[in-house]
Design a protein around this motif. Structure first.
Motif, mmCIF file in Angstrom:
data_model
loop_
_atom_site.group_PDB
_atom_site.id
_atom_site.type_symbol
_atom_site.label_atom_id
_atom_site.label_comp_id
_atom_site.label_asym_id
_atom_site.label_seq_id
_atom_site.Cartn_x
_atom_site.Cartn_y
_atom_site.Cartn_z
ATOM 1 N N ILE A 1 0.839 -1.199 0.000
ATOM 2 C CA ILE A 1 0.000 0.000 0.000
ATOM 3 C C ILE A 1 0.871 1.243 0.000
ATOM 4 C CG2 ILE A 1 -1.783 1.266 1.245
ATOM 5 C CD1 ILE A 1 -2.715 -1.379 0.034
ATOM 6 N N ARG A 2 1.935 1.230 0.842
ATOM 7 C CA ARG A 2 2.812 2.390 0.903
ATOM 8 C C ARG A 2 3.496 2.645 -0.441
ATOM 9 N NH1 ARG A 2 5.587 0.749 4.690
ATOM 10 N NH2 ARG A 2 7.558 0.225 3.695
ATOM 11 N N ARG A 3 3.889 1.557 -1.104
ATOM 12 C CA ARG A 3 4.537 1.704 -2.402
ATOM 13 C C ARG A 3 3.586 2.346 -3.413
ATOM 14 N NH1 ARG A 3 5.818 -3.097 -2.838
ATOM 15 N NH2 ARG A 3 4.232 -3.880 -4.274
ATOM 16 N N ARG A 4 2.334 1.886 -3.419
ATOM 17 C CA ARG A 4 1.350 2.463 -4.351
ATOM 18 C C ARG A 4 1.033 3.917 -4.005
ATOM 19 N NH1 ARG A 4 -2.025 -2.932 -3.608
ATOM 20 N NH2 ARG A 4 -0.977 -4.250 -5.165
ATOM 21 N N LEU A 5 0.967 4.198 -2.694
ATOM 22 C CA LEU A 5 0.704 5.578 -2.279
ATOM 23 C C LEU A 5 1.837 6.499 -2.726
ATOM 24 C CD1 LEU A 5 -0.844 7.738 -0.697
ATOM 25 C CD2 LEU A 5 0.381 6.987 1.355
ATOM 26 N N ASN A 6 3.078 6.076 -2.500
ATOM 27 C CA ASN A 6 4.219 6.887 -2.929
ATOM 28 C C ASN A 6 4.231 7.082 -4.441
ATOM 29 O OD1 ASN A 6 5.745 7.736 -0.627
ATOM 30 N ND2 ASN A 6 6.411 5.641 -0.293
ATOM 31 N N ALA A 7 3.954 6.004 -5.164
ATOM 32 C CA ALA A 7 3.936 6.101 -6.629
ATOM 33 C C ALA A 7 2.821 7.026 -7.100
ATOM 34 C CB ALA A 7 3.779 4.714 -7.242
ATOM 35 N N ALA A 8 1.640 6.892 -6.482
ATOM 36 C CA ALA A 8 0.507 7.723 -6.879
ATOM 37 C C ALA A 8 0.750 9.193 -6.547
ATOM 38 C CB ALA A 8 -0.770 7.228 -6.204
ATOM 39 N N SER A 9 1.215 9.463 -5.310
ATOM 40 C CA SER A 9 1.458 10.858 -4.926
ATOM 41 C C SER A 9 2.606 11.445 -5.738
ATOM 42 C CB SER A 9 1.757 10.946 -3.423
ATOM 43 O OG SER A 9 2.903 10.192 -3.085
ATOM 44 N N GLY A 10 3.622 10.632 -6.044
ATOM 45 C CA GLY A 10 4.711 11.114 -6.891
ATOM 46 C C GLY A 10 4.224 11.485 -8.275
ATOM 47 N N THR A 11 3.351 10.650 -8.826
ATOM 48 C CA THR A 11 2.791 10.933 -10.149
ATOM 49 C C THR A 11 1.971 12.215 -10.139
ATOM 50 O OG1 THR A 11 2.701 8.569 -10.669
ATOM 51 C CG2 THR A 11 1.306 10.025 -11.982
ATOM 52 N N VAL A 12 1.173 12.391 -9.071
ATOM 53 C CA VAL A 12 0.348 13.602 -8.958
ATOM 54 C C VAL A 12 1.224 14.847 -8.867
ATOM 55 C CG1 VAL A 12 -1.235 14.843 -7.436
ATOM 56 C CG2 VAL A 12 -1.642 12.438 -7.955
ATOM 57 N N LEU A 13 2.268 14.794 -8.035
ATOM 58 C CA LEU A 13 3.143 15.956 -7.856
ATOM 59 C C LEU A 13 3.898 16.281 -9.145
ATOM 60 C CD1 LEU A 13 4.510 15.148 -4.294
ATOM 61 C CD2 LEU A 13 3.065 17.091 -4.908
ATOM 62 N N ILE A 14 4.378 15.258 -9.839
ATOM 63 C CA ILE A 14 5.081 15.502 -11.108
ATOM 64 C C ILE A 14 4.120 16.081 -12.140
ATOM 65 C CG2 ILE A 14 6.221 14.360 -13.060
ATOM 66 C CD1 ILE A 14 7.462 12.430 -11.017
ATOM 67 N N ALA A 15 2.900 15.533 -12.191
ATOM 68 C CA ALA A 15 1.905 16.051 -13.138
ATOM 69 C C ALA A 15 1.555 17.507 -12.828
ATOM 70 C CB ALA A 15 0.642 15.185 -13.087
ATOM 71 N N LEU A 16 1.426 17.833 -11.541
ATOM 72 C CA LEU A 16 1.148 19.223 -11.163
ATOM 73 C C LEU A 16 2.320 20.131 -11.523
ATOM 74 C CD1 LEU A 16 -0.498 18.610 -7.667
ATOM 75 C CD2 LEU A 16 -1.638 19.540 -9.676
ATOM 76 N N GLY A 17 3.544 19.625 -11.324
ATOM 77 C CA GLY A 17 4.711 20.397 -11.697
ATOM 78 C C GLY A 17 4.769 20.669 -13.185
ATOM 79 N N LEU A 18 4.473 19.650 -13.988
ATOM 80 C CA LEU A 18 4.464 19.824 -15.444
ATOM 81 C C LEU A 18 3.361 20.774 -15.891
ATOM 82 C CD1 LEU A 18 5.113 16.134 -16.571
ATOM 83 C CD2 LEU A 18 6.736 18.053 -16.585
ATOM 84 N N ARG A 19 2.229 20.715 -15.184
ATOM 85 C CA ARG A 19 1.135 21.626 -15.523
ATOM 86 C C ARG A 19 1.518 23.075 -15.202
ATOM 87 N NH1 ARG A 19 -4.694 21.251 -12.642
ATOM 88 N NH2 ARG A 19 -3.543 22.344 -11.013
ATOM 89 N N VAL A 20 2.189 23.272 -14.059
ATOM 90 C CA VAL A 20 2.656 24.618 -13.715
ATOM 91 C C VAL A 20 3.647 25.119 -14.768
ATOM 92 C CG1 VAL A 20 4.067 25.913 -12.071
ATOM 93 C CG2 VAL A 20 2.257 24.419 -11.242
ATOM 94 N N ALA A 21 4.543 24.223 -15.205
ATOM 95 C CA ALA A 21 5.559 24.619 -16.185
ATOM 96 C C ALA A 21 4.939 24.952 -17.538
ATOM 97 C CB ALA A 21 6.592 23.507 -16.347
#
Length: 216
Positions: free
Chosen positions: A192-212
């Protein structure tokens, strides 16, 4: 319309905005899930401190300058994107470390993965994420003037409205952190922790790319 009359509409708008997914919610959710409620508190306070700084800058007219200046907005946008993408890669790195971790090692992994860093680390992370968000400058510049009467001092009134926003958002985010933190035992399971980290990492990277990628 005076401040008192417009306050209910202001607070309702703030609540709806706070409940919308974004970098703040992603950070709070991940920290509460992996390290518990107490670890999420400084993150929440850091985010709200950064928001209050933006509100004061809006009241002083600095946020308008950032919103109007192509160069300032570009610099802030790049910094914001880098910060979010960096946090996203950190989450992905944590997910990679958990790969293949036996289920019985969950408690030890939580202690190792949720390093007891200084209180200032998550607080500073929250401040940086908030201040590096160019949309915060545009939001403050566009949103707050609607609730500041023309005959009232801009800086003082903005500071008062921002204080109400901080109190409301802090209560909302702490409630979220408390609810998520209570399920920490479930999130502590390696899979569960691995999926949470992967999911939150994906969200943060996607938000970063959207900001850029977003000019305004």
């Amino acid at each position: 319309m005076d401040v008192v009359t417009s306050l209910p509409a202001f607070l309702l708008a703030v609540l709806l905005i706070s409940a919308s997914p974004g970098p703040a919610m992603a950070l709070i959710f991940r920290r509460a899930a992996l390290q518990g409620f107490r670890a999420a508190v400084p993150t929440v306070l850091g985010l709200e401190f950064g928001l209050y700084l933006w509100a004061l800058m809006a009241g002083a007219g600095l946020a308008a300058l950032v919103a109007a200046s192509e160069t300032a907005y570009l610099v802030l946008r790049v910094v914001g994107a880098v910060v979010l993408i960096y946090l996203g890669f950190q989450a992905w790195r944590a997910a990679w470390r958990d790969k293949g971790l036996p289920e019985e090692e969950a408690p030890a992994a939580v202690q190792a993965g949720g390093v007891r860093r200084s209180w200032w680390w998550p607080f500073g992370e929250g401040v940086i994420v908030q201040l590096a968000n160019p949309k915060a400058a545009v939001f403050m510049f566009a949103f707050y003037p609607q609730f500041v009467p023309a005959d009232q001092p801009l800086l003082t009134t903005t500071a008062i409205l921002a204080a109400f926003q901080i109190v409301l958002e802090t209560g909302f985010y702490l409630t979220l952190a408390l609810i998520v933190g209570r399920a920490r035992g479930w999130f502590a399971r390696p899979a569960i922790r691995r999926r949470l980290n992967a999911a939150s990492g994906t969200v943060l990277i996607a938000l970063g790319l959207r900001v850029a990628a977003t000019s305004r």
